[in-house]
Design a protein around this motif. Structure first.
Motif, PDB file in Angstrom:
ATOM      1  N   THR A  86      36.025  42.320  48.372  1.00 52.01           N
ATOM      2  CA  THR A  86      35.111  42.015  49.467  1.00 52.01           C
ATOM      3  C   THR A  86      33.786  42.726  49.230  1.00 52.01           C
ATOM      4  O   THR A  86      33.665  43.564  48.332  1.00 52.01           O
ATOM      5  CB  THR A  86      35.710  42.461  50.802  1.00 52.01           C
ATOM      6  OG1 THR A  86      35.927  43.886  50.757  1.00 52.01           O
ATOM      7  CG2 THR A  86      37.025  41.755  51.073  1.00 52.01           C
ATOM      8  N   SER A 142      39.838  34.613  48.334  1.00 52.79           N
ATOM      9  CA  SER A 142      40.489  35.896  48.066  1.00 52.79           C
ATOM     10  C   SER A 142      40.879  36.067  46.606  1.00 52.79           C
ATOM     11  O   SER A 142      41.227  37.178  46.187  1.00 52.79           O
ATOM     12  CB  SER A 142      41.739  36.038  48.946  1.00 52.79           C
ATOM     13  OG  SER A 142      42.669  35.009  48.652  1.00 52.79           O
ATOM     14  N   PRO A 147      42.286  38.957  42.120  1.00 59.07           N
ATOM     15  CA  PRO A 147      41.724  39.141  43.464  1.00 59.07           C
ATOM     16  C   PRO A 147      40.219  39.358  43.433  1.00 59.07           C
ATOM     17  O   PRO A 147      39.687  39.976  42.509  1.00 59.07           O
ATOM     18  CB  PRO A 147      42.455  40.381  43.988  1.00 59.07           C
ATOM     19  CG  PRO A 147      42.849  41.133  42.758  1.00 59.07           C
ATOM     20  CD  PRO A 147      43.152  40.094  41.722  1.00 59.07           C
ATOM     21  N   CYS A 175      45.764  45.033  51.914  1.00 59.87           N
ATOM     22  CA  CYS A 175      44.423  45.249  51.396  1.00 59.87           C
ATOM     23  C   CYS A 175      44.217  46.737  51.154  1.00 59.87           C
ATOM     24  O   CYS A 175      44.642  47.564  51.949  1.00 59.87           O
ATOM     25  CB  CYS A 175      43.395  44.736  52.396  1.00 59.87           C
ATOM     26  SG  CYS A 175      41.701  44.774  51.780  1.00 59.87           S
TER      27      CYS A 175
END
Length: 246
Positions: free
Chosen positions: A143, A133, A140, A238
């Motif tokens: 994704t 992550s 960060p 998120c």
């Protein structure tokens, strides 16, 4: 999808990829727009070069810019930026974990590799690393679909006396600073307590570590702006960043 179209649109142009990544990264931890002159400073290029590239980004539908105002990413530009940030941070993580690079060495290496590896390589690398992550500096890692978790953190310099938290991000802008922190065994997740601020612009006195191994440091301006602290018990969710709209 927008992310795919933006990537295909800019394939082979490392300069375009670098620009959108810098525009995004500038605003990631603090919601502040980036100007053309700041972009030139971050990339160490002439203002005229930035003006030309910003016009190209606008022609490609990746950015919007009005004279004397900030440079902002469009939806396509944002998705491309997140894809490049993902590549860069996964590569940094791989270099540190698997190849033994120090955290002060990985940035430039990742800058070269991120433009050459395939999407398939990046997805398999993510799987190999266990879907991390964050990268070695605490930034960060987006994704594959562009989601990103940004901790609720503040630079150390903005905290009041007595504030307690943990180091959640360390800026990689200065390799010498990273080497100093490594030599002092100051790393991500280290507990931090602000003890006092010395008068007349003096250093910030900070306790680093748990009670049994705590040490006290006098941190100057560069250190207090490079260390980001997440308060104990505070967590962020998120999110998928949204481009600014006019």
């Amino acid at each position: 999808m927008a992310r795919r179209s933006a990537t295909a649109l800019s394939a082979g142009s490392s300069s375009v990829q670098d620009y959108v990544k810098v525009i995004y990264s500038f605003t990631e931890w603090q919601e502040r727009p980036i100007t053309a002159s700041q972009l030139a400073s971050r990339l160490s290029v002439a203002n005229s070069s930035v003006s030309e590239m910003v016009r190209k980004l606008m022609d490609l539908g990746l950015a919007r810019h009005e004279p004397y105002s900030s440079v902002e990413l469009t939806e396509d530009g944002l998705h491309l930026a997140l894809a490049m940030v993902r590549r860069h941070r996964l590569l940094e993580t791989f270099l540190v974990r698997e190849l033994g690079y120090r955290w002060d060495e990985v940035h430039d290496e990742a800058e070269l590799l991120e433009h050459t590896v395939s999407d398939t390589f990046i997805e398999r690398l993510d799987q190999k690393l266990g879907y991390p992550s964050r990268d070695p500096h605490g930034d960060p890692i987006p994704t594959a679909d562009g989601g990103i978790t940004v901790p609720s953190a503040l630079p150390l310099r903005e905290l009041d006396d007595g504030h307690r938290g943990r180091i959640t991000r360390i800026s990689d802008a200065n390799p010498e600073l990273l080497r100093f922190l490594a030599a002092e065994s100051i790393d991500l997740d280290a507990p931090v307590t602000v003890l006092e601020r010395k008068p007349f612009g003096g250093p910030l006195v900070v306790k680093v570590g748990d009670t049994s191994d705590a040490r006290t440091f006098d941190f100057g301006e560069e250190l207090t702006t490079s260390l980001w602290i997440e308060s104990d018990g505070v967590h962020a969710g998120c999110r998928l960043p949204e481009p600014s709209r006019r």
